[in-house]
Design a protein around this motif. Sequence first.
Motif, PDB file in Angstrom:
ATOM      1  N   THR A  36       0.818  -1.461  -0.096  1.00  0.00           N
ATOM      2  CA  THR A  36       0.486  -0.199   0.169  1.00  0.00           C
ATOM      3  C   THR A  36       0.853   1.237   0.049  1.00  0.00           C
ATOM      4  OG1 THR A  36      -1.177   1.622   1.510  1.00  0.00           O
ATOM      5  CG2 THR A  36      -0.281  -0.240   2.512  1.00  0.00           C
ATOM      6  N   PRO A  37       0.554   2.437  -0.804  1.00  0.00           N
ATOM      7  CA  PRO A  37       1.315   3.881  -0.970  1.00  0.00           C
ATOM      8  C   PRO A  37       0.739   4.093   0.419  1.00  0.00           C
ATOM      9  CG  PRO A  37      -1.029   3.920  -1.709  1.00  0.00           C
ATOM     10  CD  PRO A  37      -0.345   2.542  -1.627  1.00  0.00           C
ATOM     11  N   ARG A  38      -0.116   3.741   1.601  1.00  0.00           N
ATOM     12  CA  ARG A  38      -0.083   4.982   2.650  1.00  0.00           C
ATOM     13  C   ARG A  38       0.893   3.646   3.475  1.00  0.00           C
ATOM     14  NH1 ARG A  38      -4.071   4.451  -0.636  1.00  0.00           N
ATOM     15  NH2 ARG A  38      -5.278   2.329   0.543  1.00  0.00           N
ATOM     16  N   GLU A  39       1.331   3.209   3.746  1.00  0.00           N
ATOM     17  CA  GLU A  39       2.561   2.071   4.535  1.00  0.00           C
ATOM     18  C   GLU A  39       4.032   2.921   4.682  1.00  0.00           C
ATOM     19  OE1 GLU A  39       4.074  -1.972   4.594  1.00  0.00           O
ATOM     20  OE2 GLU A  39       4.127  -1.601   6.875  1.00  0.00           O
ATOM     21  N   VAL A  40       3.953   3.958   6.005  1.00  0.00           N
ATOM     22  CA  VAL A  40       5.253   4.388   7.086  1.00  0.00           C
ATOM     23  C   VAL A  40       6.140   3.384   7.548  1.00  0.00           C
ATOM     24  CG1 VAL A  40       4.147   6.421   6.469  1.00  0.00           C
ATOM     25  CG2 VAL A  40       4.545   5.675   8.326  1.00  0.00           C
ATOM     26  N   ASP A  41       7.647   3.647   7.134  1.00  0.00           N
ATOM     27  CA  ASP A  41       8.745   3.216   8.150  1.00  0.00           C
ATOM     28  C   ASP A  41       8.447   3.570   9.746  1.00  0.00           C
ATOM     29  OD1 ASP A  41       9.610   5.590   8.246  1.00  0.00           O
ATOM     30  OD2 ASP A  41      11.369   4.881   6.583  1.00  0.00           O
ATOM     31  N   ASP A  42       9.027   3.047  10.359  1.00  0.00           N
ATOM     32  CA  ASP A  42       8.688   2.713  11.694  1.00  0.00           C
ATOM     33  C   ASP A  42       9.339   4.313  11.941  1.00  0.00           C
ATOM     34  OD1 ASP A  42       8.791  -0.082  11.295  1.00  0.00           O
ATOM     35  OD2 ASP A  42      10.131  -0.002  13.182  1.00  0.00           O
ATOM     36  N   ALA A 189      -5.395  12.752  -3.360  1.00  0.00           N
ATOM     37  CA  ALA A 189      -5.110  13.278  -4.310  1.00  0.00           C
ATOM     38  C   ALA A 189      -3.790  12.317  -5.531  1.00  0.00           C
ATOM     39  CB  ALA A 189      -3.980  14.565  -4.395  1.00  0.00           C
ATOM     40  N   GLU A 190      -3.443  11.593  -4.501  1.00  0.00           N
ATOM     41  CA  GLU A 190      -2.601  10.322  -5.795  1.00  0.00           C
ATOM     42  C   GLU A 190      -2.668   9.160  -4.334  1.00  0.00           C
ATOM     43  OE1 GLU A 190       1.691  10.866  -6.359  1.00  0.00           O
ATOM     44  OE2 GLU A 190       1.093  13.273  -6.152  1.00  0.00           O
ATOM     45  N   GLY A 191      -1.675   8.490  -4.362  1.00  0.00           N
ATOM     46  CA  GLY A 191      -1.974   7.474  -3.678  1.00  0.00           C
ATOM     47  C   GLY A 191      -0.464   7.434  -2.248  1.00  0.00           C
ATOM     48  N   GLY A 192      -0.926   8.048  -0.927  1.00  0.00           N
ATOM     49  CA  GLY A 192      -0.711   8.046   0.658  1.00  0.00           C
ATOM     50  C   GLY A 192      -0.216   8.961   0.625  1.00  0.00           C
ATOM     51  N   ASP A 197      -8.776  19.581   0.302  1.00  0.00           N
ATOM     52  CA  ASP A 197      -9.971  19.639   0.450  1.00  0.00           C
ATOM     53  C   ASP A 197     -10.908  19.019   0.802  1.00  0.00           C
ATOM     54  OD1 ASP A 197      -9.284  23.074  -0.616  1.00  0.00           O
ATOM     55  OD2 ASP A 197      -9.425  22.443  -2.523  1.00  0.00           O
ATOM     56  N   ALA A 198     -10.874  17.297   0.023  1.00  0.00           N
ATOM     57  CA  ALA A 198     -11.325  16.762   0.238  1.00  0.00           C
ATOM     58  C   ALA A 198     -11.000  15.994   1.623  1.00  0.00           C
ATOM     59  CB  ALA A 198     -10.624  15.401  -0.615  1.00  0.00           C
TER      60      ALA A 198
END
Length: 218
Positions: A36-42, A189-192, A197-198
């Motif tokens: 997923t483009p929404r995952e971040v590292d620790d 607006a794009e992945g992650g 506005d939304a």
Amino acid sequence: MTRVKVCGITRREDREAVVAAGADAIGVINGVSVDTPREVDDETAAALVAGVPPLVTSVLVTMPEAVQSVARRVETVQPDVVQVHDGLTPTQLGALRRRVDAQLVAVVDAEHAEIEAYADAADALLVDSVDAEGGGGTGETHDWDRTREIVDTLDAPVVLAGGLTPKNVGDAVGTVRPFGVDVASGVEAEGGVKDHDAVRAFVQQAKRADAAAVEAGR
Ligand SMILES: O=C(O)c1ccccc1N[C@@H]1O[C@H](COP(=O)(O)O)[C@@H](O)[C@H]1O
């Protein structure tokens, strides 16, 4: 009042925009077994959580393989709440709840066979449209009438997620009357990357629909 969580924050400026929009909770995704483009590292997860201001709830969203691994992740990231997708049984969730210094949200899909057991093991239940691997962020809605039945049956707070957007969140709040709503891909607006506005529109629509439902006695 329906609480609003905006999930999948990857950037400091998006966290600030979510806070400014009036969201009640901010989710960071860390330690998931889906792409997923929404995952971040620790390190990023811990930094994003550390910057969440008082009176806004920080949520670590994760897909653990074992109690130990999620407990370690909670110690690293230090969220107020940990949201667990897939992987743990209700008994394991109970053990996790006793072990960590964070409240626990268990994720199920609306047709799950053990919904009551998961609700009992956690502080709240999140009903999502999960994919075949148990991940969220699908952008898909599910049967809201079924989720309304869950809300009406359980004592636990129930959060609605899955395919919510600024356009449909008002209907979702009016139909399900959940404790909270949760959105990830529906305000991007794009992945992650969040569309600010939304995000603002989503929070406004959710709160407006809640006020209308209260006014109508629903
Ligand atoms: O958002 C993700 O990519 C994700 C990956 C793995 C586990 C959970 C994830 N997100 C959660 O799913 C809900 C619903 O997402 P969407 O609004 O349908 O895109 C989201 O709120 C997160 O809690």
